[in-house]
Write an enzyme that holds these catalytic residues in place. Sequence first.
Site, PDB file in Angstrom:
ATOM      1  N   GLU A   1      -6.641   3.836  -5.951  1.00 22.78           N
ATOM      2  CA  GLU A   1      -7.943   3.815  -5.280  1.00 22.78           C
ATOM      3  C   GLU A   1      -8.512   5.222  -5.351  1.00 22.78           C
ATOM      4  OE1 GLU A   1     -10.032   3.565  -0.916  1.00 22.78           O
ATOM      5  OE2 GLU A   1      -8.261   4.745  -1.384  1.00 22.78           O
TER       6      GLU A   1
ATOM      7  N   ASP B   1       0.865  -1.179   0.000  1.00 23.00           N
ATOM      8  CA  ASP B   1       0.000   0.000   0.000  1.00 23.00           C
ATOM      9  C   ASP B   1       0.903   1.232   0.000  1.00 23.00           C
ATOM     10  OD1 ASP B   1      -2.530   1.404   0.379  1.00 23.00           O
ATOM     11  OD2 ASP B   1      -3.203  -0.443   1.361  1.00 23.00           O
TER      12      ASP B   1
ATOM     13  N   ASP C   1      -3.186   4.520  -2.405  1.00 20.57           N
ATOM     14  CA  ASP C   1      -4.294   4.944  -1.550  1.00 20.57           C
ATOM     15  C   ASP C   1      -4.828   6.324  -1.948  1.00 20.57           C
ATOM     16  OD1 ASP C   1      -5.659   4.310   1.113  1.00 20.57           O
ATOM     17  OD2 ASP C   1      -4.793   6.256   1.603  1.00 20.57           O
TER      18      ASP C   1
ATOM     19  N   HIS D   1     -11.127  -3.713   3.467  1.00 24.38           N
ATOM     20  CA  HIS D   1     -11.117  -3.291   4.870  1.00 24.38           C
ATOM     21  C   HIS D   1     -11.956  -2.044   5.119  1.00 24.38           C
ATOM     22  CE1 HIS D   1      -8.347  -0.866   2.685  1.00 24.38           C
ATOM     23  NE2 HIS D   1      -8.221  -0.044   3.708  1.00 24.38           N
ATOM     24  N   ASP D   2     -12.596  -1.493   4.090  1.00 23.60           N
ATOM     25  CA  ASP D   2     -13.357  -0.249   4.239  1.00 23.60           C
ATOM     26  C   ASP D   2     -14.866  -0.441   4.204  1.00 23.60           C
ATOM     27  OD1 ASP D   2     -11.159   1.452   4.505  1.00 23.60           O
ATOM     28  OD2 ASP D   2     -10.921   1.657   2.336  1.00 23.60           O
TER      29      ASP D   2
HETATM   30  C1  GLC Z   1      -8.242   4.670   1.878  1.00 23.68           C
HETATM   31  C2  GLC Z   1      -8.077   3.445   2.733  1.00 23.68           C
HETATM   32  C3  GLC Z   1      -8.773   3.687   4.034  1.00 23.68           C
HETATM   33  C4  GLC Z   1      -8.114   4.853   4.723  1.00 23.68           C
HETATM   34  C5  GLC Z   1      -8.146   6.089   3.828  1.00 23.68           C
HETATM   35  C6  GLC Z   1      -7.193   7.132   4.344  1.00 23.68           C
HETATM   36  O1  GLC Z   1      -9.556   4.863   1.513  1.00 23.68           O
HETATM   37  O2  GLC Z   1      -8.551   2.321   2.065  1.00 23.68           O
HETATM   38  O3  GLC Z   1      -8.723   2.562   4.864  1.00 23.68           O
HETATM   39  O4  GLC Z   1      -8.772   5.131   5.925  1.00 23.68           O
HETATM   40  O5  GLC Z   1      -7.711   5.788   2.524  1.00 23.68           O
HETATM   41  O6  GLC Z   1      -5.867   6.725   4.186  1.00 23.68           O
END
Ligand code: GLC
Length: 562
Positions: free
Chosen positions: A258, A99, A204, A331-332
């Site tokens: 993402e 990540d 991310d 995980h979100d």
């Molecule tokens: C992304 C991650 C999430 C995190 C956010 C801030 O969306 O997947 O888990 O809280 O970024 O880094």
Amino acid sequence: MERTRWYKDAVFYQIWPRSFKDGNGDGIGDLWGVLEKLDYIASLGVTGIWFSPLYPSPNADYGYDIADYRSINSEYGDLEVFKQVLDGAHERGLKVIMDLVVNHTSVEHPWFKESRASKDSPYHDYYIWRKGTVKDGIPAPPNNWDSLFEGRAWEYEPALDEWYLHIFAKGQPDLNMDNPAVRAEVEGIMHFWLDMGVDGFREDVITFISKVEGLPNDYLMVPGARGMRFYDNGPRLHECLSQFRRVLDGYDCMAVGEAPMITPHKALPFIEEGPDQTLDMMFNFEHMGADCLFTDFVPMPFSLRRYKDALSRWQRELDGRAWNALYIENHDHPRIASRYGSERYREKSAMALAVSYLFLKGTPFVYQGQEIGMVNTHFSSIDEVPDVSARNQYRNRIASGDSPEKAMALINRAARDHARTPVQWSAEPHAGFCPADVDPWFAENPNYPEINVARDEGDPDSVLNFYRKAIALRRELPVVRDGSYREFKRASDVHYFYVREDEDEKLLVMCSFADKQTLFRMPLGFELEKGELLLANYADAPGARPDGFYAFRPYECRVYRF
Ligand code: GLC
């Protein structure tokens, strides 16, 4: 080195390390636990692992607040054991991607400590500092933005009389990507991991790294409603990503971005194959029942139409131009069997959900525990909920007058924490996640005696073994990688049927999302009796009834070859 597009044949398994497996007996998942489970991961038939952040972090956002980009969180191990994991993965034919979280760091990162210590520090400009305004004699923030995780998007630093921007939690100050020194740091970090042998990155919230010029007030913000439309897709986004791309181009690696709130139209400038491409694929949220997963996010009730429309739109609009990243859990989000399936038909619905996305065009990602159909847990009080975003959401609800019961009902529907309970390995105490006499960092779901890997291993018809079959099938059939995509019965609220087709064969994928028997007729040109049944979640596959209709049982799914 020539970059190949190996990721088009890949299936990834996502590890959120804190809850995967405790290997050193302290109740926290770690890399020793991953070492123990490498054979298990390989046994799923996946070809790669994506690690959610493993780096040192004070855990304001469980690893997504990084204090050192070139090291491993001591709770999870160190670089030595990471290298063992990397080698062990490679020996088993598994790629490893990390990540890359560079929209923000932790407040504990040495850059930020220097940055907030003095305006004269060379690190001051690593972050986004602004003068505030004064309202009724009190310092007020530079603009009206809210953060996604914790109140206003600005924190005041009295010693500097300046505010720093944090789009996420207070402990996650945003980096200033307009500063060439910051971008050079990111390049260095990428080289560090790629030189060590990792195979790429998941980037991310990557569209957030460049903000709209001038950081204007958000005119969509009205009191009580959150709207922030100016913190992403800034004018320098493409420039930054092109710079990072040049690093990637030196290695045979991949990069998946993402991007909350992204559409195919907005994603194509980054992922369209060609000289301007900066990312190999992009995670989007459109099929997850929300365009934003964060503050005050309330998952919409499941709508099969919306799910199908989103998946089909991405299949269609990227076709021949770009590659899809496919997922239904991470995980979100709360667990998918609870949200889009049915806890009553847990196993059947988990299988139908698997089939609904594993045969699409793109690279699938499977999240830890998804492969055994783990479901949501239950929280009685906010004290049991660790995630900063859920706690924030709870506070907002209470502040706006909700009773604690009502606010908890929302948390039980929406919390990301549902996906973060320990993986259920067995019916042993603590689900076999950690030793019996140790408290896990986060309580396991009490349903672990029934839902666990060991149980599924012993049952040929389990969700786990179904995932293995589906993944193997996907990898065997070239039509899944390259074939065209066509959806049937688009207007149906209960069925998701699609066809993948190339010169040699047709694959018909059929899933019911109903919790009762449903009837349908086959589209012209398809007689199920003439197809070869490759995968199904019921033991038999009845053909047409005398009236010409077919009947599917609750959450029935089948894959046929013609
Ligand atoms: C992304 C991650 C999430 C995190 C956010 C801030 O969306 O997947 O888990 O809280 O970024 O880094």
